[in-house]
Design an enzyme around this catalytic site. Structure first.
Site, mmCIF file in Angstrom:
data_model
loop_
_atom_site.group_PDB
_atom_site.id
_atom_site.type_symbol
_atom_site.label_atom_id
_atom_site.label_comp_id
_atom_site.label_asym_id
_atom_site.label_seq_id
_atom_site.Cartn_x
_atom_site.Cartn_y
_atom_site.Cartn_z
ATOM 1 N N GLY A 1 47.833 68.046 33.452
ATOM 2 C CA GLY A 1 47.695 69.249 34.264
ATOM 3 C C GLY A 1 46.256 69.456 34.682
ATOM 4 O O GLY A 1 45.480 68.494 34.752
ATOM 5 N N SER A 2 45.894 70.691 34.905
ATOM 6 C CA SER A 2 44.571 70.965 35.476
ATOM 7 C C SER A 2 43.481 70.865 34.419
ATOM 8 O O SER A 2 43.720 71.028 33.220
ATOM 9 C CB SER A 2 44.555 72.361 36.093
ATOM 10 O OG SER A 2 44.554 73.336 35.076
ATOM 11 N N GLY B 1 43.566 72.333 30.653
ATOM 12 C CA GLY B 1 43.315 71.320 29.630
ATOM 13 C C GLY B 1 42.165 71.714 28.720
ATOM 14 O O GLY B 1 42.247 71.588 27.496
ATOM 15 N N GLU C 1 45.435 64.479 30.517
ATOM 16 C CA GLU C 1 45.199 63.826 31.798
ATOM 17 C C GLU C 1 44.953 64.965 32.761
ATOM 18 O O GLU C 1 45.858 65.750 33.044
ATOM 19 C CB GLU C 1 46.421 63.003 32.194
ATOM 20 C CG GLU C 1 46.137 62.055 33.319
ATOM 21 C CD GLU C 1 47.217 62.131 34.363
ATOM 22 O OE1 GLU C 1 48.345 61.757 34.089
ATOM 23 O OE2 GLU C 1 46.903 62.615 35.475
ATOM 24 N N CYS D 1 48.075 62.851 41.020
ATOM 25 C CA CYS D 1 46.743 62.793 40.425
ATOM 26 C C CYS D 1 46.001 61.534 40.855
ATOM 27 O O CYS D 1 44.786 61.471 40.747
ATOM 28 C CB CYS D 1 46.824 62.881 38.919
ATOM 29 S SG CYS D 1 48.070 61.804 38.229
#
Lengths: 508, 508
Positions: free
Chosen positions: B224-225, B229, B248, B285
């Protein structure tokens, strides 16, 4: 600007300190050393596996050549015996050579090739993956192994093997041993063609902190106390960019003597345990901390033998004043938590950091809480049990450990199976009918365990220590010219995984 | 006591929300689910590799059986096309089967045996090492892959493959897709004999936070962001016991078009880049974020083609309101940082979360700082360069990324070598003459890169994802009866390292 402290060295056998002529590494100098390490990184990688294997072997030779000088220096700084220290250097040189072997063998890069092909979910491109060195690594050596877990230790050997430059913070308990070890390593690296900046040594806590907060440092290794480890971890957690912290911290290692073992060989186990607990002044992270011994005949004989051995044992020199003070404090706390003195060795006299070996006793049903504290020094707690259920409960109340040990007798398979299952969940290594001290350096070794014994999957002993400093990288549809040698189509000198199938190297 | 929120689902194509009939998972229920997972852990391990491989295959079949229902639900919740979502389920089932294959192949346990023998540093005991499952894992799914990086994704597949129970936090953008995926997985696990508690699903942020602070959770995965994170990482760093966080997070993926490539195939690259940047609404991503294109003829033709494609492109439905709002905000920030609008797609109308595709332009010498921000959505920045030196400087100013790409022409080998070297240090995968989106699921894949793209060595795509959930364990002088099958003396069905030598399995 704060002045730089002078670095002193103290002989723990006498308690007498002296100036070394060294001083703390200045912040500007740390900056220069890190910049050199960063510049060295790609050159060290470019040296290739064979080049690095030769550099590691060159270090092993240099340490052997300097052995006498290193040992005499370390005896003065650590109080450990010359025999033990000579053996420790052998362990270091063996370790550098083992990593040279592993680097040549090449499995550790995990070379993997997936050719382009149609897959059930569409066309797949050509993919090639291997592990690459991360970059400069900061290493904090331990006090209790001035060679094997310090400047010339497994962290240095595994990081250099991986292709990462090392920046080592000298332990303040053995600064001259650190310096002389570093001089041998540095000269060997230069002679072997490793780039300047491949290894650096810094002195002083501030220099150490500067390393772990530096943006160019890619990983930190540390072997030492839980409290210092937590402090370093907190500092690392505040970095803008997280990096791995590989800590080996604290361990109260349980050892279980079954009724069968106590009945069959009480004196033998007592002697083995005594040696394991008092060797190197009991300052080993794998030292058995609590021994569970059955009540009754065999257990009584075992404790009686152990008690005699401890009673007759001479005082032991500990590594530094902090550890000696801590030993006495922990003994007080253990007694306050309900442990009793079963036997005490010869009360030391003199000004050195010398303590008496101790055998404490408790009931297994009282283990946990205050009795499950690590004590660095020649002390073991014997916990007497009436039933294995008591042992099971006590093990559940102890923190996880690096190692656990079972001594069993004939015909106890079901009991051993149950104990093994319980101990596996809370440790990193399980020893049968032996002692966890004396950690073999080999391919299948693992020297780690669940928190608080370590906080990482791979640890500093054994070949897999090299994994801590590598990062995966994948090339997609890459021309041969940009691929590392190990990933080129016809390269066949290391094990590789080709389209999912492991392929062994061709005979040379 | 705070009341539990009702869980809603929103169709991003219309912006219309509805209640799902679900509510946030209550704290007491999270506690029960974790306790069940803990109890399931040893049973899931005891299922063995073959039992787990069958369970994974059973999940693949269940997802295929539920495909139509899953796809129609996900179309309503994500705005992604049915075609894309059908393909995503194929990717999931392929992935579960690949992990089944890897579990059967057995290399991943790293079985290693060192027989007792004399060594240069004394007698070595028998040591046997392999990797064991860590225990319950908390999984946070991503918004942009409602199947392949969510409940039925690589984290779930790799954790179950390793033998770890999973506790999955449903993404609030697709709660019903999460529920239906979970139902298929849960039923398949039960049918395959996996223990109750092998998988659980929770709803709501508080339930997610409760998971990552729970002492029984051994690892956390998150896609996620960067900001979310970092928040999770901060929470984890405050735990009494550290556990790994596999994040990630964020990636601005550079793509470099050399002068030779721009001259040789400008239209082809423009078309490929357009497809890569606008596919799935640009919500990948691995989407190229900044394309470096030479000034002059070939580059002009490429940008002109790309500009036409973007100009004619329809508005695209983004996954949720937050992402659509963020897209517009980031465009504003990029323009404020000096980027210019080169082309803009059809301005959308209506109430859904629909945005216009955008092509922004800048000079390569201006890249860095505000222009190196990740933008989730159908946008790419073209950075024009006069010389490769400008590209080199710009790449050095960009944050590390998951992937980097080079498009090159004939006879540019020295330039490609130089670019490849520079891009390798700041990415996890390097793509040649292709596009980084469409990540192949295979043995040699790596989907990770230096911070902030990920913070871990192994990531969620490819077989090595399984490594994240395993811990090494060593047995010393152990009787055969307590050893796992894979470490017994005569076992020969998986690759093992025997006394340092890799040995392939015997043919069955």
């Amino acid at each position: 600007v704060k002045g730089l402290q002078v670095i002193t060295t103290t002989n723990p056998a006498t308690g007498v300190g002296a100036e070394t002529g060294l001083q703390e590494t200045a912040p500007g100098d740390v900056e220069i050393l890190v910049a050199r390490a960063r510049a060295a990184a790609s050159l060290l990688e470019a040296l290739g596996r064979e080049g690095r294997a030769r550099a590691l072997e060159s270090i092993a030779l240099a340490l052997e050549a300097a052995r006498d000088h290193l040992v005499s220096t370390a005896v003065r700084e650590t109080g450990l015996s010359a025999e033990r220290l000579r053996g420790e250097i052998s362990r270091c040189t063996f370790q550098f050579r083992l990593f040279a072997e592993a680097v040549r063998e090449g499995s550790y890069v995990e070379a993997s090739v997936d050719h382009a092909r149609e897959t059930p979910i569409g066309p797949g491109p050509d993919l090639r993956r291997m592990l690459l060195p991360m970059g400069p690594v900061a290493i904090f050596g331990a006090s209790n192994f001035p060679f094997a877990f310090s400047v010339a230790g497994g962290d240095t050997a595994s990081a250099l093997a991986s292709g990462c430059p090392v920046l080592i913070k000298a332990h303040d308990s053995h600064p001259l041993t650190s310096l002389k070890s570093f001089e041998a390593i540095g000269a060997a690296l230069s002679a072997a063609g490793a780039p300047e900046g491949s290894a650096a040594l810094v002195f002083g806590q501030d220099a150490g902190l500067e390393l772990i907060t530096h943006p160019s440092i890619r990983a930190v290794t540390f072997t030492g106390s839980l409290s210092t480890g937590k402090t370093l971890l907190d500092v690392i957690n505040r970095r803008e960019e997280p990096i791995p912290f590989y800590g080996e911290l604290s361990s109260v290692n349980p050892l279980v003597v079954t009724p069968g073992a106590a009945a069959a060989r009480p004196e033998e186990i007592a002697q083995g345990l005594f040696t394991s607990v008092t060797g190197s002044g009991g300052q080993l992270c794998t030292k058995p901390g609590i021994a569970f011994v059955p009540s009754g005949g065999g257990g009584d004989r075992m404790v009686s033998t152990l008690s005699s051995l401890v009673h007759d044992a001479a005082g032991q020199v500990l590594l530094n004043e902090r550890i000696a003070t801590s030993y006495r404090d922990i003994v007080e706390r253990l007694l306050a938590s309900g442990a009793e003195v079963v036997a005490k060795g010869v009360q030391p006299s003199g000004d050195g950091f010398v303590v008496a070996p101790m055998l404490l006793g408790t009931k297994a049903s009282d283990v946990g809480g205050g009795l499950a504290e690590e004590c660095f020094g020649p002390l073991v707690i014997v916990a007497r049990y009436e039933s294995m259920d008591e042992v099971g409960v006590a093990l559940g109340l102890m923190p996880p450990s690096l190692a656990a040990t079972i001594h069993a007798g004939e015909g106890e398979e079901p009991l051993v199976a149950q104990l093994a299952k319980s101990l596996t969940s809370g440790a990193g290594r399980l020893v049968f009918d032996g002692y966890p001290t004396g950690v073999r350096v080999s391919w299948a070794q693992h020297h780690g365990g669940p928190w608080p014994s370590t906080n990482s999957q791979h640890s500093s002993v054994g070949v897999t220590a090299i994994r801590r400093f590598l990062r995966p990288f994948a090339w997609q549809n890459a021309p041969e010219s940009v691929l590392p040698e190990e990933l080129r189509e016809t390269y066949d000198q290391i094990p590789r995984r080709i389209d999912g199938h492991l392929v062994l190297p061709s005979p040379r």
